[in-house]
Each structure stands twice: as structure tokens, then as C-alpha cells.
Design an enzyme around this catalytic site. Structure first.
Site, PDB file in Angstrom:
ATOM      1  N   HIS A 308      -8.598  -7.684   8.685  1.00 12.59           N
ATOM      2  CA  HIS A 308      -7.593  -8.649   9.143  1.00 12.59           C
ATOM      3  C   HIS A 308      -7.214  -9.527   7.968  1.00 12.59           C
ATOM      4  O   HIS A 308      -8.062  -9.856   7.143  1.00 12.59           O
ATOM      5  CB  HIS A 308      -8.143  -9.522  10.278  1.00 12.59           C
ATOM      6  CG  HIS A 308      -7.068 -10.211  11.040  1.00 12.59           C
ATOM      7  ND1 HIS A 308      -6.516 -11.397  10.630  1.00 12.59           N
ATOM      8  CD2 HIS A 308      -6.409  -9.846  12.167  1.00 12.59           C
ATOM      9  CE1 HIS A 308      -5.578 -11.743  11.485  1.00 12.59           C
ATOM     10  NE2 HIS A 308      -5.476 -10.821  12.418  1.00 12.59           N
ATOM     11  N   ASP A 365      -7.929  -5.093  18.168  1.00 10.91           N
ATOM     12  CA  ASP A 365      -7.424  -3.780  18.563  1.00 10.91           C
ATOM     13  C   ASP A 365      -8.525  -2.728  18.632  1.00 10.91           C
ATOM     14  O   ASP A 365      -8.358  -1.702  19.281  1.00 10.91           O
ATOM     15  CB  ASP A 365      -6.331  -3.334  17.593  1.00 10.91           C
ATOM     16  CG  ASP A 365      -5.111  -4.222  17.697  1.00 10.91           C
ATOM     17  OD1 ASP A 365      -4.728  -4.541  18.827  1.00 10.91           O
ATOM     18  OD2 ASP A 365      -4.569  -4.613  16.655  1.00 10.91           O
TER      19      ASP A 365
HETATM   20  N1  CMC Z   1      -9.967   0.665   6.454  1.00  9.34           N
HETATM   21  C1  CMC Z   1     -10.342   0.858   5.163  1.00  9.34           C
HETATM   22  N2  CMC Z   1     -10.103  -0.025   4.177  1.00  9.34           N
HETATM   23  C2  CMC Z   1      -9.459  -1.157   4.494  1.00  9.34           C
HETATM   24  C3  CMC Z   1      -9.055  -1.434   5.804  1.00  9.34           C
HETATM   25  C4  CMC Z   1      -9.322  -0.487   6.813  1.00  9.34           C
HETATM   26  N3  CMC Z   1      -8.961  -0.708   8.075  1.00  9.34           N
HETATM   27  N4  CMC Z   1      -8.419  -2.630   5.842  1.00  9.34           N
HETATM   28  C5  CMC Z   1      -8.438  -3.082   4.581  1.00  9.34           C
HETATM   29  N5  CMC Z   1      -9.065  -2.204   3.766  1.00  9.34           N
HETATM   30  C6  CMC Z   1      -9.333  -2.369   2.332  1.00  9.34           C
HETATM   31  C7  CMC Z   1      -8.079  -2.151   1.507  1.00  9.34           C
HETATM   32  O1  CMC Z   1      -7.951  -0.797   1.135  1.00  9.34           O
HETATM   33  C8  CMC Z   1      -8.313  -3.068   0.346  1.00  9.34           C
HETATM   34  O2  CMC Z   1      -9.260  -2.444  -0.519  1.00  9.34           O
HETATM   35  P1  CMC Z   1      -9.169  -2.665  -2.128  1.00  9.34           P
HETATM   36  O3  CMC Z   1      -9.448  -4.125  -2.330  1.00  9.34           O
HETATM   37  O4  CMC Z   1     -10.179  -1.751  -2.680  1.00  9.34           O
HETATM   38  O5  CMC Z   1      -7.749  -2.303  -2.504  1.00  9.34           O
HETATM   39  C9  CMC Z   1      -9.028  -4.281   0.969  1.00  9.34           C
HETATM   40  O6  CMC Z   1      -9.693  -3.739   2.126  1.00  9.34           O
HETATM   41  C10 CMC Z   1      -8.082  -5.404   1.388  1.00  9.34           C
HETATM   42  O7  CMC Z   1      -7.094  -4.840   2.260  1.00  9.34           O
HETATM   43  P2  CMC Z   1      -5.578  -5.277   2.296  1.00  9.34           P
HETATM   44  O8  CMC Z   1      -4.766  -4.155   2.835  1.00  9.34           O
HETATM   45  O9  CMC Z   1      -5.190  -5.852   0.973  1.00  9.34           O
HETATM   46  O10 CMC Z   1      -5.654  -6.478   3.356  1.00  9.34           O
HETATM   47  P3  CMC Z   1      -4.449  -7.113   4.139  1.00  9.34           P
HETATM   48  O11 CMC Z   1      -4.884  -8.472   4.495  1.00  9.34           O
HETATM   49  O12 CMC Z   1      -3.181  -6.995   3.357  1.00  9.34           O
HETATM   50  O13 CMC Z   1      -4.292  -6.187   5.432  1.00  9.34           O
HETATM   51  C11 CMC Z   1      -4.644  -5.281   7.598  1.00  9.34           C
HETATM   52  C12 CMC Z   1      -4.825  -6.511   6.687  1.00  9.34           C
HETATM   53  C13 CMC Z   1      -4.980  -5.708   9.025  1.00  9.34           C
HETATM   54  C14 CMC Z   1      -3.179  -4.826   7.561  1.00  9.34           C
HETATM   55  C15 CMC Z   1      -5.572  -4.148   7.125  1.00  9.34           C
HETATM   56  O14 CMC Z   1      -6.925  -4.574   7.185  1.00  9.34           O
HETATM   57  C16 CMC Z   1      -5.383  -2.878   7.945  1.00  9.34           C
HETATM   58  O15 CMC Z   1      -4.494  -2.061   7.650  1.00  9.34           O
HETATM   59  N6  CMC Z   1      -6.235  -2.661   9.010  1.00  9.34           N
HETATM   60  C17 CMC Z   1      -6.066  -1.532   9.893  1.00  9.34           C
HETATM   61  C18 CMC Z   1      -4.944  -1.798  10.891  1.00  9.34           C
HETATM   62  C19 CMC Z   1      -5.357  -2.785  11.957  1.00  9.34           C
HETATM   63  O16 CMC Z   1      -6.421  -2.689  12.544  1.00  9.34           O
HETATM   64  N7  CMC Z   1      -4.452  -3.746  12.252  1.00  9.34           N
HETATM   65  C20 CMC Z   1      -4.644  -4.705  13.323  1.00  9.34           C
HETATM   66  C21 CMC Z   1      -4.790  -6.111  12.829  1.00  9.34           C
HETATM   67  S1  CMC Z   1      -5.387  -7.207  14.143  1.00  9.34           S
HETATM   68  C22 CMC Z   1      -4.076  -7.312  15.284  1.00  9.34           C
HETATM   69  C23 CMC Z   1      -2.984  -8.167  14.791  1.00  9.34           C
HETATM   70  O17 CMC Z   1      -3.130  -9.394  14.797  1.00  9.34           O
HETATM   71  O18 CMC Z   1      -1.958  -7.602  14.372  1.00  9.34           O
END
Ligand code: CMC
Length: 425
Positions: A308, A365
Site C-alpha cells: 500500500h 483487498d
Molecule cells: N507484490 C510484489 N512486490 C510489490 C508489491 C506486490 N504486491 N507491491 C509493491 N511491491 C514492491 C515493488 O516492486 C517495489 O519494489 P522495489 O523497491 O524493489 O522496486 C516496492 O515494493 C515498492 O512498491 P511501489 O510500487 O513503488 O509502491 P507504491 O506505493 O507505488 O504502490 C501499490 C502501492 C498498492 C500500487 C502496490 O503495492 C501494488 O501494486 N500492490 C498490489 C495491488 C493492490 O493490492 N492494490 C490494492 C491497494 S489497497 C486498496 C486501495 O486503497 O486501493
């Protein structure tokens, strides 16, 4: 200049600039950089707005480190366990929890507005079979202004509240109709004898002249899910709503934009992706393979329902839903094979260096999908459920924006990296 300032020194020129530091009720201090460009001649760059507070707000507070969430100062676990979704919607829209009389009147006002104009059926008819309900929903909400063109004076608080009630009341009906049309099923009109959440389940599952048995436990579970989704400060879809609203566009247009933003799998579409991922993984023996894929930087596979932007600890909504899932597992016939797979994913991920070092915890989720599945809600409706829950929050944020006298159109700048002067002289 206020007492607290942040001094920024440009090490190319040695010039220093002071920026006011604004103090919130709780949470980190905020540096006001609205004069940054005027003073320094430079823009700031913040990919994905990770460090930017885009507005002042009094609605929702999140402490991502502590895993805390409050709507208007009330802890989410209090609202989810002691109050109904309608209490919460009222709280978001009217700033206070309702008395019994206020709640009854709010419920009645929503019921009165829960039908949609009969001519809207032509709109639903125009979509092909199997159209995704989210696509139908966002189009139908955008179209509401063409059917309801009275009470559109954005400067009148009464008319604004009329619109707010109208949208909250009609979204479940439009959502249910979207599903019924996309599956070629007869639409079921709202039943005014039923409460908000029960009525939605009824419109989703019912058949004409046929009694539908809805257990209180199902209604209660869905009501809790709605409450947990009701607001989440400046997330992507709320930001979309605020950006559209900042142009003085109509709230129906703003909410429709919010629905579009919510649909993606990084946001509200994640609940559908979680259940599809559990189906893909299928059994506990495959979990390690998929965890390895999620950790592989060269593999686009991500563990859906994990991570998140704000929570660097357990998502408090997820904690509540996990308890609910476990409490209801027998009564709601929750798919035990997928619960086993989910539990194994959680157990491995919470102890794995990759997930631990990145603070990746299960989010809302991760748990909502299995409960919605047990409620016999079709997967393509999962994001729609999120929309129904989030609508009061979006509208509260829209109202708040309109109430701020110094509201400005949202208009960010950019770091331009394209070509220069290519036009032939
Ligand atoms: N599985 C594997 N690796 C992950 C995941 C995941 N679900 N989420 C983040 N990472 C890794 C990402 O690859 C990155 O690694 P590195 O630092 O080596 O590049 C690190 O963790 C930071 O991730 P980010 O994408 O920069 O983080 P963000 O804050 O931009 O994204 C997120 C947040 C929710 C979009 C992301 O965690 C994600 O895609 N999660 C899966 C989708 C999901 O469950 N979404 C629902 C969110 S809760 C409901 C809502 O409020 O919308």
C-alpha cells in the site's frame, strides 16, 4: 511568515528561500510550497505524489506507520463494528454521526431517490452483453446529469446536498442494473421496505415475483465492507474526483471520473485480481512458486492484495476483514481451499525478507474478495462494491473542496524532457 519555516538553499547560487511549515491536527508537518516556483523559478518533482499534500482536509486521517484510520475523528474499528454504513455515510456527508431520528430520515431520503429514470434503461440496453459492470456504471453515472438537470446549482448548499443524496441513493441501483444488463437478466427495482445494503443485495440476486432469502449475516458482512471502503483520504480515485471538481465540472462527472480511476488493479480493481490470483495459484503447493515470481524484478507478476502506498504496517481495514472472514467462514461457506492458499501466502510473505524490507502487508483487498465470493457476488462486481462504499467519501471530499474559498483548479506542471525547436525555420 509563520514561526516555523523550512529554509532551502540553492547550492548553485547560495541563495536561500524560506517556506512556511503548516501544522496539522495530527500527522507530519507540511511545507507550503505554493510560492516555490514564484520564489525560486523552479518546479518541484514528486513522482506519484508520494510527498505531496494536495489539499487541506478534515475528513479522513491515516497513520500509515501505526496502521490507523479515522473518519472525522472516529476510529475505523468503532465504525465498522458499532455503526452501520448509513451512519458512516451520514458522518462523512454531514460531519457528525446521526441521531436515531436523523438516521431514519437520511435512510428515507435515500430510499425516495433510489429509483432511476425509466429512460435510463435505453442507455443500459445500448451496451453489449458481457460489458463490464464498471464500464456501464461509470457511463451511467456520467449520464445522470442528462436525466436529472434540476438542483444543479453548485453554489447552493441545499442543492449540493440534494445531489449528494441522489448519487449515494442511485449508485446501488445503477450498480445492480449494470450487472443485470451485462448478464441479460431482468432488472429488479428497489424495494423500499428494505434497508440500504439489503436492498442492494436484493436487486443483485432477485427475480421478479420470487422471494429472495437474504440472511442478516450476509447483509451485515456487506454493510461492514461498505463501511471499510467509505473513504481513504487522497487516494487515486478521490484525487481524480477532486481534480475534475476543481474545474467546476458537475459532481456526476467527477464521480464518474472517480469510478474510472478506481477500476485499475493497483486500486479498487485489486479485489477482483486477488480472487483471480487465488484461482490461478489454486492450491498451497503452488504458493512458493508464485511468491518467487512476485519477488523477481524481471517478472511483472505482483502479489495482489499486498502493499500500500500509505500503510507501511497492517492495513487496519484488512485486520477487521480478516477477523470477519474467519468468524464467518462456516456461516458464509467461504471457500476453504482459497483461505488455505491465502493463509499460506500471508504466512510466507510476512516472514520473507523481500516483503518485510519493503513493508508489504496484506491490504483490504486481500480479504474482501473471499467474503464477497462467499456472498455470491460475481467477481466482475467486486470493484463495483468498492464504488458503492466509496461514494459517500468521494462526495464528502467534493463538498469539502467546494467549501474552500481559496480553491484553485488542479493544474500541476512537469519536467519536460522532449525535443526543443524542431520546427524548420
Ligand atoms: N507484490 C510484489 N512486490 C510489490 C508489491 C506486490 N504486491 N507491491 C509493491 N511491491 C514492491 C515493488 O516492486 C517495489 O519494489 P522495489 O523497491 O524493489 O522496486 C516496492 O515494493 C515498492 O512498491 P511501489 O510500487 O513503488 O509502491 P507504491 O506505493 O507505488 O504502490 C501499490 C502501492 C498498492 C500500487 C502496490 O503495492 C501494488 O501494486 N500492490 C498490489 C495491488 C493492490 O493490492 N492494490 C490494492 C491497494 S489497497 C486498496 C486501495 O486503497 O486501493
Amino acid at each position: 511568515m509563520p514561526n516555523k519555516t523550512l529554509t532551502v538553499t540553492d547550492n548553485r547560487t547560495g541563495k536561500s528561500f524560506d517556506f512556511p511549515i503548516l501544522e496539522p491536527t495530527i500527522g507530519p508537518d507540511v511545507v507550503d510550497i505554493s510560492e516555490f516556483y514564484k520564489n525560486t523559478g523552479m518546479f518541484t518533482f514528486d513522482r506519484g505524489f508520494t510527498s505531496t499534500a494536495s489539499c487541506r482536509s478534515r475528513i479522513t486521517y491515516i497513520d500509515g506507520g501505526e496502521g490507523k484510520l479515522m473518519y472525522r475523528g472516529y476510529d475505523i474499528s468503532y465504525l465498522a463494528t458499532q455503526k452501520s454504513f448509513l451512519d458512516t455515510a451520514y458522518l462523512l456527508l454531514h460531519k457528525e454521526l446521526p441521531t436515531k431520528e436523523q438516521l431514519d430520515s437520511f435512510s428515507l431520503e435515500l430510499k425516495k431517490r433510489s429509483f432511476v429514470h425509466e429512460s435510463m434503461k435505453k442507455l443500459f440496453d445500448a451496451f453489449p452483453d458481457n460489458a463490464h459492470p464498471m464500464a456501464i456504471l461509470s457511463s451511467a453515472v456520467a449520464a445522470l446529469s442528462t436525466f436529472y438537470f434540476d438542483h444543479l446549482d453548485l453554489d447552493s448548499p441545499e442543492e449540493v446536498m440534494e445531489m449528494a443524496h441522489r448519487i449515494v441513493a442511485k449508485i446501488p441501483t445503477i450498480a445492480a442494473f449494470s450487472y443485470r444488463y451485462s448478464n441479460g437478466l431482468p432488472v429488479i427495482y428497489p424495494d423500499l421496505s428494505k434497508g440500504f445494503t439489503e436492498n442492494f443485495l436484493y436487486m443483485l440476486r432477485g427475480y421478479p415475483h420470487h422471494h429472495v432469502e437474504l440472511s442478516p449475516i450476509e447483509v451485515q458482512a456487506l454493510d461492514t465492507i461498505f463501511t471499510l471502503h467509505a473513504d481513504h483520504e487522497q487516494n487515486a480515485s478521490t484525487t481524480a474526483v477532486r481534480v475534475v471538481a476543481s474545474t467546476h465540472a458537475h459532481p456526476y462527472a467527477a464521480i464518474s471520473a472517480g469510478i474510472g480511476a478506481l477500476w485499475g488493479r493497483a486500486h479498487g480493481g485489486a479485489n477482483e485480481s486477488v480472487i483471480r490470483q487465488l484461482e490461478l495459484i489454486d492450491n498451497v503447493d503452488n504458493v512458493e512458486k508464485y511468491i518467487a515470481k512476485a519477488k523477481d524484478p524481471n517478472d511483472p507478476f505482483r502479489l495482489m492484495g499486498f502493499g500500500h502506498r500509505v500503510y507501511k504496517n497492517f492495513d487496519p481495514r484488512a485486520t477487521i476483514l480478516k477477523k470477519l472472514r474467519d468468524r464467518l467462514s462456516d456461516e458464509l461457506n467461504i471457500n476453504s481451499q482459497y483461505v488455505e492458499v491465502a493463509n499460506k501466502i500471508e504466512q510466507i510473505a510476512l516472514n520473507d525478507e523481500y516483503f518485510v524490507s519493503r513493508n508489504l502487508y496484506p491490504n483490504i483487498d486481500f480479504y474482501s474478495g473471499l467474503i464477497l465470493d462467499a456472498l455470491k457476488i460475481p467477481k466482475e462486481m467486486f470493484a463495483v462494491i468498492f464504488v458503492i462504499g466509496r461514494t459517500p467519501g468521494w462526495i464528502a471530499q467534493w463538498i469539502e473542496l467546494k467549501e474552500q474559498p481559496d480553491m484553485k483548479i488542479a493544474r500541476p506542471r512537469q519536467l519536460y524532457l522532449g525535443p526543443n525547436d524542431r520546427t524548420p525555420q
